[in-house]
Design an enzyme around this catalytic site. Structure first.
Site, PDB file in Angstrom:
ATOM      1  N   GLU A 113     101.915 -10.059 113.987  1.00 51.23           N
ATOM      2  CA  GLU A 113     100.569 -10.251 113.435  1.00 51.23           C
ATOM      3  C   GLU A 113     100.653 -11.180 112.231  1.00 51.23           C
ATOM      4  O   GLU A 113     101.752 -11.440 111.719  1.00 51.23           O
ATOM      5  CB  GLU A 113      99.948  -8.902 113.054  1.00 51.23           C
ATOM      6  N   HIS A 229      88.319  -8.462 108.106  1.00 50.08           N
ATOM      7  CA  HIS A 229      89.103  -8.824 109.296  1.00 50.08           C
ATOM      8  C   HIS A 229      88.414 -10.024 109.945  1.00 50.08           C
ATOM      9  O   HIS A 229      87.192 -10.030 110.088  1.00 50.08           O
ATOM     10  CB  HIS A 229      89.143  -7.636 110.269  1.00 50.08           C
ATOM     11  N   ARG A 275      95.106 -13.072 106.488  1.00 52.61           N
ATOM     12  CA  ARG A 275      93.761 -12.680 106.920  1.00 52.61           C
ATOM     13  C   ARG A 275      92.625 -13.227 106.066  1.00 52.61           C
ATOM     14  O   ARG A 275      91.583 -13.621 106.572  1.00 52.61           O
ATOM     15  CB  ARG A 275      93.675 -11.160 106.828  1.00 52.61           C
ATOM     16  N   HIS A 336      86.737  -4.546 106.609  1.00 51.59           N
ATOM     17  CA  HIS A 336      87.706  -3.843 107.438  1.00 51.59           C
ATOM     18  C   HIS A 336      88.517  -2.796 106.676  1.00 51.59           C
ATOM     19  O   HIS A 336      88.719  -1.686 107.162  1.00 51.59           O
ATOM     20  CB  HIS A 336      88.649  -4.893 108.039  1.00 51.59           C
ATOM     21  N   ARG A 371      96.177  -6.964 102.041  1.00 49.95           N
ATOM     22  CA  ARG A 371      97.077  -6.107 102.838  1.00 49.95           C
ATOM     23  C   ARG A 371      97.660  -6.872 104.025  1.00 49.95           C
ATOM     24  O   ARG A 371      96.943  -7.545 104.772  1.00 49.95           O
ATOM     25  CB  ARG A 371      96.283  -4.905 103.367  1.00 49.95           C
TER      26      ARG A 371
HETATM   27  P1  FAD Z   1      90.781   7.822 108.422  1.00 53.11           P
HETATM   28  O1  FAD Z   1      91.602   7.709 109.629  1.00 53.11           O
HETATM   29  O2  FAD Z   1      89.638   6.875 108.274  1.00 53.11           O
HETATM   30  O3  FAD Z   1      90.221   9.314 108.380  1.00 53.11           O
HETATM   31  C1  FAD Z   1      89.293   9.697 107.397  1.00 53.11           C
HETATM   32  C2  FAD Z   1      88.976  11.167 107.599  1.00 53.11           C
HETATM   33  O4  FAD Z   1      88.249  11.644 106.473  1.00 53.11           O
HETATM   34  C3  FAD Z   1      88.110  11.467 108.810  1.00 53.11           C
HETATM   35  O5  FAD Z   1      88.611  12.626 109.422  1.00 53.11           O
HETATM   36  C4  FAD Z   1      86.741  11.784 108.203  1.00 53.11           C
HETATM   37  O6  FAD Z   1      85.969  12.684 108.964  1.00 53.11           O
HETATM   38  C5  FAD Z   1      87.163  12.430 106.917  1.00 53.11           C
HETATM   39  N1  FAD Z   1      86.156  12.429 105.853  1.00 53.11           N
HETATM   40  C6  FAD Z   1      85.593  11.380 105.223  1.00 53.11           C
HETATM   41  N2  FAD Z   1      84.731  11.813 104.285  1.00 53.11           N
HETATM   42  C7  FAD Z   1      84.749  13.169 104.335  1.00 53.11           C
HETATM   43  C8  FAD Z   1      84.060  14.196 103.640  1.00 53.11           C
HETATM   44  N3  FAD Z   1      83.165  13.934 102.697  1.00 53.11           N
HETATM   45  N4  FAD Z   1      84.309  15.479 103.972  1.00 53.11           N
HETATM   46  C9  FAD Z   1      85.196  15.787 104.955  1.00 53.11           C
HETATM   47  N5  FAD Z   1      85.883  14.854 105.646  1.00 53.11           N
HETATM   48  C10 FAD Z   1      85.653  13.562 105.328  1.00 53.11           C
HETATM   49  N6  FAD Z   1      95.810  -0.277 110.199  1.00 53.11           N
HETATM   50  C11 FAD Z   1      97.054  -0.529 110.654  1.00 53.11           C
HETATM   51  O7  FAD Z   1      98.038  -0.334 109.935  1.00 53.11           O
HETATM   52  N7  FAD Z   1      97.224  -0.985 111.940  1.00 53.11           N
HETATM   53  C12 FAD Z   1      96.185  -1.202 112.789  1.00 53.11           C
HETATM   54  O8  FAD Z   1      96.384  -1.575 113.919  1.00 53.11           O
HETATM   55  C13 FAD Z   1      94.876  -0.966 112.306  1.00 53.11           C
HETATM   56  N8  FAD Z   1      93.798  -1.208 113.105  1.00 53.11           N
HETATM   57  C14 FAD Z   1      92.564  -0.868 112.648  1.00 53.11           C
HETATM   58  C15 FAD Z   1      91.463  -1.041 113.492  1.00 53.11           C
HETATM   59  C16 FAD Z   1      90.204  -0.646 113.086  1.00 53.11           C
HETATM   60  C17 FAD Z   1      89.019  -0.827 113.997  1.00 53.11           C
HETATM   61  C18 FAD Z   1      90.030  -0.093 111.794  1.00 53.11           C
HETATM   62  C19 FAD Z   1      88.676   0.346 111.323  1.00 53.11           C
HETATM   63  C20 FAD Z   1      91.112   0.052 110.936  1.00 53.11           C
HETATM   64  C21 FAD Z   1      92.379  -0.338 111.346  1.00 53.11           C
HETATM   65  N9  FAD Z   1      93.481  -0.194 110.516  1.00 53.11           N
HETATM   66  C22 FAD Z   1      94.735  -0.470 110.994  1.00 53.11           C
HETATM   67  C23 FAD Z   1      93.373   0.508 109.240  1.00 53.11           C
HETATM   68  C24 FAD Z   1      93.833   1.964 109.445  1.00 53.11           C
HETATM   69  O9  FAD Z   1      93.403   2.401 110.713  1.00 53.11           O
HETATM   70  C25 FAD Z   1      93.295   2.893 108.377  1.00 53.11           C
HETATM   71  O10 FAD Z   1      93.582   2.369 107.112  1.00 53.11           O
HETATM   72  C26 FAD Z   1      93.912   4.277 108.493  1.00 53.11           C
HETATM   73  O11 FAD Z   1      93.767   4.775 109.795  1.00 53.11           O
HETATM   74  C27 FAD Z   1      93.253   5.197 107.494  1.00 53.11           C
HETATM   75  O12 FAD Z   1      93.727   6.496 107.708  1.00 53.11           O
HETATM   76  P2  FAD Z   1      93.198   7.638 106.765  1.00 53.11           P
HETATM   77  O13 FAD Z   1      93.910   8.871 107.161  1.00 53.11           O
HETATM   78  O14 FAD Z   1      93.298   7.212 105.355  1.00 53.11           O
HETATM   79  O15 FAD Z   1      91.625   7.733 107.076  1.00 53.11           O
HETATM   80  C1  SIN Z   2      94.356  -5.381 114.072  1.00 55.44           C
HETATM   81  O1  SIN Z   2      94.782  -4.825 115.084  1.00 55.44           O
HETATM   82  O2  SIN Z   2      94.072  -6.560 114.002  1.00 55.44           O
HETATM   83  C2  SIN Z   2      94.168  -4.560 112.860  1.00 55.44           C
HETATM   84  C3  SIN Z   2      95.458  -4.388 112.219  1.00 55.44           C
HETATM   85  C4  SIN Z   2      95.277  -3.941 110.812  1.00 55.44           C
HETATM   86  O3  SIN Z   2      94.172  -3.841 110.307  1.00 55.44           O
HETATM   87  O4  SIN Z   2      96.308  -3.688 110.179  1.00 55.44           O
END
Ligand code: FAD
Ligand code: SIN
Length: 532
Positions: A113, A229, A275, A336, A371
């Site tokens: 990537e 993104h 990015r 993103h 990032r």
């Molecule tokens: P999340 O997975 O967002 O989970 C948040 C949780 O908090 C959820 O369960 C939600 O219900 C809960 N929550 C929120 N507010 C409250 C509240 N008030 N009360 C109770 N619960 C609450 N990163 C990579 O490294 N590689 C990738 O390929 C990649 N692809 C991505 C593709 C997309 C479409 C997106 C949107 C992001 C991507 N990212 C990627 C970024 C990465 O997915 C996220 O940064 C990561 O998954 C965040 O994980 P997290 O556990 O912090 O939060």
């Molecule tokens: C992507 O698959 O392009 C998202 C990867 C990332 O946000 O790290």
């Protein structure tokens, strides 16, 4: 109603789940999710997790790539720690939680990537998030010490004298406020992409944890650093659908509506430039042409390969009448990733005692000002694991969760048919002006206008917040307005262009490196169940 446990985990994405699974080895865990347990950014991750798995690669090269993308603001020791732990935590996913990454000829297939000088992205085709989320949820459901509370929205933390004792939580199904008490409370609530009109983030990403922790008095840093993104699908019926950067890693090209490739005008690495540069280049192309989107072209690749490598994107685009093996994919940039957030160490420590923050809600300074792709799942995994260790120590030191009663929450009485109209109007307004004035390209004038609009909206929210019955949309709106305010204030404070923050009034980098840091002053601090 009161629920008491050793650990309260707010959020069930990758960071909250890995933390909960490890903390459960030491005590009881209440795991909250504001929607269904699978809903969050993790589920939608496509590209994968960056970690050193190839002999030609090394931790040092991964660190250097991370620092280069981070444009001066990464902490080297943090990058060293997280990149070094990467292979171990990813191997644990495979060995302990049955996560299956895509293999090629018996070897893990490593994707490429933007910003990575080596192939190091482990993925499950383009469905990495689904694989991670479902396998970790399966494990959490089997763990006796974990109680899962779906559709439970944390509203505010209960802190006293800078110590956290748990949180007020709204049970969406019963319409009731509950008190969750714990020895250690962990924020794993993800990012704040929903503050922008165009985003890749799911609806739960309203920055709740960041807003709650700010209200409770902890330090928040670098909120202006929002990563856009370059390629989300542009289609009237496609809500927040990403086209992974890995597609450009496999040779997809960015073209305008006449099929002209344009990234060569902007950066020697073309489509695989960092990015922020790709997003700004697309923004410039769109402003110059007046077109609604640019296009990704992967039609030169073997259709069988495209279907095998990107099955979810292939299927999804087909539902909109786009066959990606034969047609161009219309794409636009989208908000993103929230790079800034709750100031935290790699073990999740915040500036409030017994309160940890991990995942996208936290800012450890791993990502710096920009990032590196696929480094966020890695950070969430490493820091979630380390935080569980620290949380367990705190839990043992603290003993049983305190029994002190929380002050009573006043849930509000009035119902008003106008309420929803106001909420929707305010919600749309914030997201639109954040996109137009605080988006990919910023200026003093745009930020001033955004502040002005936000002041009006915040006054309206404050007027009716405490009178009306608690409603999930109202909670979201209050947090969305709060994070928008933090983003704007930090953006005004960064008087330079660096990483993802670009201002036409300060197009150069400052000679001095700094973080923008905010903490509600003691004078501004608001009692938890009174006015915002
Ligand atoms: P999340 O997975 O967002 O989970 C948040 C949780 O908090 C959820 O369960 C939600 O219900 C809960 N929550 C929120 N507010 C409250 C509240 N008030 N009360 C109770 N619960 C609450 N990163 C990579 O490294 N590689 C990738 O390929 C990649 N692809 C991505 C593709 C997309 C479409 C997106 C949107 C992001 C991507 N990212 C990627 C970024 C990465 O997915 C996220 O940064 C990561 O998954 C965040 O994980 P997290 O556990 O912090 O939060
Ligand atoms: C992507 O698959 O392009 C998202 C990867 C990332 O946000 O790290």
């Amino acid at each position: 109603m009161r629920v008491s446990s050793d650990f309260l985990v707010i959020g069930s994405g990758i960071s909250g789940l890995i933390y909960a699974l490890k903390a459960a080895q030491c005590g009881t865990v209440s795991l909250l999710s504001k929607d269904q347990i699978t809903e969050g950014s993790t589920f939608y991750a496509q590209g994968g997790i960056a970690a050193v798995f190839d002999e030609k690669d090394s931790i040092d090269i991964h660190v250097e790539d991370t620092l280069e993308a981070g444009d001066g603001l990464c902490l080297r020791e943090v990058a060293q720690e997280i990149c070094s732990d990467g292979p171990k935590v990813v191997q644990e996913l495979i060995d302990n939680y049955n996560v299956k990454f895509t293999n090629k000829k018996g070897e893990i297939d490593l994707g490429l990537e933007g910003g990575h000088s080596q192939r190091r992205v482990l993925h499950a085709q383009d469905k990495t998030g689904i694989e991670l989320q479902t396998k970790l949820v399966d494990a959490a459901k089997k763990e006796q010490n974990i109680s899962i509370f779906e559709n439970h929205v944390a509203i505010n933390l209960f802190t006293d004298n800078n110590v956290c004792f748990g949180a007020y939580v709204y049970d969406k199904t019963k319409g009731k406020i509950m008190n969750f008490q714990a020895s250690v409370t962990t924020i794993a609530t993800g990012g704040a992409g929903k503050a922008f009109l165009v985003t890749s983030n799911p609806d739960v990403c309203t920055g709740d944890g960041i807003a709650m922790v700010y209200r409770a008095g902890a330090k928040i840093i670098n909120m202006e650093l929002i990563q856009f993104h370059p390629t989300s699908l542009y289609h009237p019926h496609a809500k927040a659908f990403l086209i992974t950067e890995a597609m450009r890693g496999e040779g997809a090209k960015l073209v305008d509506k006449d099929g002209n490739r344009f990234m060569n005008k902007y950066h020697p690495k073309k489509e695989l430039a960092p990015r922020d540069i790709v997003s700004r280049s697309i923004d410039a192309e769109l402003k110059a042409s007046g077109d609604d989107s640019v296009f990704l072209d992967i039609t030169h690749k073997d259709p069988a390969f495209v279907k095998e490598r990107f099955p979810m994107i292939y299927e999804r685009c087909l539902t909109f009448g786009i066959d990606i093996t034969a047609q161009l994919i219309p794409v636009v940039p989208a908000a993103h990733y929230t790079i800034g957030g709750i100031k935290a160490t790699t073990s999740g420590e915040t500036t409030i005692k017994n309160l940890l923050a991990i995942g996208e809600a936290a800012c450890t300074s791993f990502h710096g000002a920009n990032r590196l792709a696929s480094n966020s799942l890695l950070e969430a995994l490493v820091c979630g694991s380390k935080a569980a260790k620290l949380g367990s120590t705190i839990c043992i030191d603290t003993g049983a969760p305190s029994k002190r009663p929380f002050p009573k929450w006043d849930p509000g009485e009035a119902e008003d048919s106008d309420e929803m109209v106001i909420i929707k109007q305010n919600w749309d307004e914030i997201r639109r002006f954040m996109w137009n004035y605080v988006g990919i390209v910023r200026s003093n004038n745009r930020l001033k206008r955004a502040s002005h609009r936000l002041d009006i909206v915040m006054k309206e929210i404050n007027q009716f917040y405490w009178d009306f019955k608690i409603h999930p949309h109202l909670l979201d709106l209050r947090n969305l307005a709060q994070v928008a305010e933090l983003i704007i204030r930090c953006a005004k404070g960064r008087k330079e262009s660096r990483g993802v923050h670009y201002s036409i009034d300060f197009p150069m980098k400052s000679d001095v490196l700094y973080n923008t840091e905010l903490q509600i002053s003691m004078v501004d601090r608001i009692p938890i169940n009174e006015e915002l």
